[in-house]
Design an enzyme around this catalytic site. Structure first.
Site, PDB file in Angstrom:
ATOM      1  N   CYS A 166       0.823  -1.211   0.000  1.00 53.88           N
ATOM      2  CA  CYS A 166       0.000   0.000   0.000  1.00 53.88           C
ATOM      3  C   CYS A 166       0.856   1.260   0.000  1.00 53.88           C
ATOM      4  CB  CYS A 166      -0.979  -0.018   1.165  1.00 53.88           C
ATOM      5  SG  CYS A 166      -0.229  -0.308   2.775  1.00 53.88           S
ATOM      6  N   TYR A 167       1.802   1.358   0.921  1.00 56.62           N
ATOM      7  CA  TYR A 167       2.683   2.529   0.907  1.00 56.62           C
ATOM      8  C   TYR A 167       3.451   2.615  -0.410  1.00 56.62           C
ATOM      9  CZ  TYR A 167       2.028   3.362   5.978  1.00 56.62           C
ATOM     10  OH  TYR A 167       1.520   3.639   7.217  1.00 56.62           O
TER      11      TYR A 167
END
Lengths: 347, 347, 347, 347
Positions: free
Chosen positions: D155-156
């Protein structure tokens, strides 16, 4: 699928935005105009970046005047306008041959005296009021099909009426002593610049308001009375809680002497077995807004308390969908002959 | 000011932490121990960095065993332990000559049969139960002064009892048909690793729970019955809302025939004119948890609805302060002869 | 303790309310007036029910005009006014012999050209600007003691400057390539009726704003430059996050070639060993706003990343306390000779 | 549309639920199994009432063992399992002829030494690692089309890589001194019973964590290095903020001497002109997670700061959709030859 030309009047409030989101996914809708006095001339995606790149969403807000709306060829118009403002638009649009689904309260109260008691002024359009249909698809499908003007139910009323109507119709509940507490997300108060709606005023806050005579009572009691076949007054206290959307309603009513508590579940199941958006959770099950937000579902649980002889009904819905835009589109589907769930399978 | 040696047993839950915050500011308290099975041996500030650099807060959690606590010379012990766990500590400490303020439910129910009905097991210490005092300072100050064991009221009961007791004592309300809805912040469920209490499960969620027979009913009905002089059963539905702390309670009760609605306000004012932490908001005023969080105040508003003949009582408190730790310290002040507000002027 | 007569000008914003809460607990303060144009004439407790029953809080908002404030005998006035509005009040009050602690930005920038660059207009009072003192008690105590006009630091600057100043003074960091990201609670935007600050617009939202040249940069770079002895420009991006109060700041800066990472902690400890409100968390410890909200503490953690040669500094504070009202009272304590922590032991 | 048989392994976490929601709406998917060790044997709607009445959602969680999954005839399996657990499933399924889209980190790092450095153990399946494809559809569509095993990005990393990759490829940025701050909603930490993830621990809290060497750095630097054609190390600080979903990332990087800031926008537009889910907001526009939550969009804004010579890139995505399940389905669409947006027009 056939295409119906649709206008959304007042498309920049929370309900208006939700209507746009639903209608853009609806296979039978051609969105011909979205109006906003405040944003007229601006692109939808510039005002609400959420709509950027969304298929069909490259439209511009227009002004809200009736002739311009009629000129778009709209066959059905949704009014997502404040109470008191909607009536004049409804008049003009109906006269221009556009069917109207009004999400405001302007045409929900069929008795003008009750309207005046709760809204502090005479009803603005008694003629049109006569033909308005209360747009709750679960109970008024027949009338909706033939209507020119549909008064879509309010958010609190929807969450209160759906569990109570079948039980009152079945004569299971005492009509005296019904007590309702509802908690609503902040979107219910609308998108307006008001100190009391600021983040820091609502966050970490839970509060009752509008006691003892919230305007929605007029609508709730009208429909409860119709279900019970007698006049009903209830105690209703709305609350504001720090969520964006969602209404959680808890209703306490006394079971009639001799009534069998097991009839509660059976009656609800009978009433809603063909209702796609009413989900019955069962006895001793509690409703949670988190399971219904961003959907057109209403969840209903119930419990019988033998100690008090009372039934507790617990319902949860999304106030801007099942309590507003979604319910309006549901009525639209009925009105236009679409499958009732078209555009509304959002999970 | 004289110094009383105080122990906090179970100091790492939400109530325990709040107790520590209050007691550290109390001019008459020498905190001699704070126990935590989970964190025994660790510095308070390492577990809860909020306490770092706070005068008096450089203490270490110790183990909870009774002899060790007694050996600290504690004169009064607060029990911030789970229900069922507190009773044994109370026994040991009272026997060791330590006065106990128990924030659990273990000694709140004076009738062992009712205890067993609601807690599904026999009461663990009938002897001690006999002498326990219900620690609501507004109504039991005299007994508190002389007690060895104070059962501090629950969070929901406090918010429900304070508005109702004086009205029932004055005979203004029908005792049948009382309906209560309460909404509580998530801290009310305690500091425990439970999926249903995760941020993502509680945020953007409003839900009823514990229907139809929440355990607090036993305590509420006991005190209401005592006030009314007759047995009372009520309908009570608790809800969980996404705030850290705060309880908002709405109570609907029928005014007795012939009673004057104006007596509601007068009776409340009479009852609480010397109660420093009860703030009466007035008729048609609603309570908001945001005004009481992090204080020991309870705010009470009310409204009479002539349509239903019902009174709506709205109260707000901080569940871990007025509903737990603050109320316990208030009782402590009464017990020890301090000014009732000592340590509690938090705004 | 001696009593100083204090006025709060602009007492109804979030900072103003916090100032009142702190000053009401301050043993050396006699609050002689609290002004609010909007609420003049109303009781504090009617506007903000939180203050009901609070000792000393039974006061009435008055109008803000300077002669009326001076006539109250105020010796010190806090200005909690918007930028641009404060300067005129400061002039009038200083001329009337009232010492001023200005929480706005009006007198923070000592170079009028920089002020004009960032605030888009000439400074309104160059004379007064010359004698204004930057009111950060940890670094400007001496000047504060002798000041007539104290410019209290901004919320973002406080969280950024406290960790950086000692490291720059010690020559441990490269002055080029400093990058700062801060996240602030919504109260930082003030209590004003603005659509973008509504609950539904801020809840479930995280967003950057004010890029690339937020006004606070002028103040931050002025103080960093003074610490480093050379001009510094930094990259600063503020964000809005859905909490009421709290600022979490993360700063990345390159360690100078040859500098020892262990000097970071030692330097910070040396700088703040006597600073009651600066809490050093240690290496590889992260700051959490939850531990500092409603206190005057700032928490500072740090980490050295050998891969990049960079230091990460993490700081957390309450934006309306340590970043505004609390810091102002800290400066007030220094100015008036009180213990620096008087009124500020809030936990 | 052709129908592909799909299995979801680990369907009860936040990403698993989101996958189910997307796949149930996907016209080309036949969902043949959803596994959950914890809930095996239970109906989906009983565990997650949100799925009640949803067309296609009347399924039962099954156990996760590979032969049983293979026996369902699944052609593609999504692994929504914890890091370290996924690898063995991937091996078994690939061997059984099932294509795998792994949402864990197990196959994202192509260099086993880097994997070991960041995950503290040797990679469990070097053979399979060799053929794994990094599943970012915007940059690896060709490989995805032919893959047996797709390692879907974290996600990051997604929020950081999408803005940076084209600018590094174009040689516009210095590769030294890149600083990234990200803020993530709490769902990013997973659905696990952990005190630090409780509502009361996360609400009203903003905190950095995982400094200075978060595991995602390995993946981010691998892809940045590939884009730049040289080794890159960056400074990355993740933060936890009180929202359910959403990542807001702010990246600061130095423009190369002589590079024209106007090339930033042009380069991004060139890179993403055919990317349906990348929305470029323009210069000096900030990204807001509220506009992307519950969608597969990533919004990217940017600003050039002539004072520092730095570019600020701001991106927002939904961490469980674009940062996990949605991106996985996007890759699935590419893999199976569907329109890339099938099932993903969620607004």
């Amino acid at each position: 699928m056939k295409q119906v030309k649709v206008a959304v009047i007042g498309a920049s409030g929370y309900t208006g935005q939700e209507l746009l989101r639903i209608l853009l996914r609806h296979q039978g809708v051609e969105l011909v105009c979205a109006t906003s006095r405040q944003y007229a001339g601006q692109m939808l995606e510039d005002v609400f970046p959420r709509f950027r790149h969304v298929p069909g969403a490259d439209l511009r807000f227009t002004d809200s005047d009736v002739p311009a709306v009629a000129a778009t060829g709209a066959e059905v118009a949704f009014l997502a306008l404040p109470h008191g403002v909607a009536a004049a638009y409804a008049r003009g649009l109906v006269d221009a041959g556009v069917k109207v689904i009004d999400l405001s309260a302007d045409f929900r109260i069929s008795d003008p005296a009750v309207y005046e008691e709760f809204y502090d002024k005479p009803h603005p359009d008694l003629d049109l009021l006569k033909e308005a249909v209360y747009g709750m698809p679960e109970w008024h499908g027949e009338e909706i099909r033939k209507a020119r003007l549909i008064a879509s139910p309010g958010c609190y009323p929807t969450s209160i009426l759906l569990p109570l109507i079948p039980l009152l119709k079945a004569g299971l509940l005492e009509t005296e002593g019904i007590v309702v507490c509802s908690s609503s997300g902040v979107s219910g108060a609308g998108r307006k610049a008001d100190i009391s709606l600021l983040f820091c005023e609502c966050n970490e806050s839970v509060r009752a308001y509008g006691v003892p005579k919230h305007r929605h009572l007029s609508e709730i009691e009208q429909e409860l009375g119709a279900a019970a076949g007698e006049k009903i007054v209830i105690s209703f206290t709305p609350h504001l809680v720090p969520v964006n959307t969602g209404i959680c309603t808890t209703t306490s009513a006394k079971l009639k002497p001799g009534a069998d508590p097991a009839q509660i579940g059976k009656t609800l199941e009978g009433a809603y077995k063909n209702a796609p958006f009413v989900r019955l959770l069962g006895a001793n099950k509690c409703a949670d807004t988190k399971n219904v937000t961003r959907t057109n579902f209403v969840d209903i649980g119930w419990a019988y308390d033998p100690r008090t002889g009372r039934i507790v009904l617990m319902s949860a819905e999304d106030n801007v969908i099942k309590g507003a835009g979604g319910q309006g589109v549901h009525a639209f589907n009925v009105l236009c002959g679409f499958d009732p769930t078209e555009g509304l399978w959002i999970i």
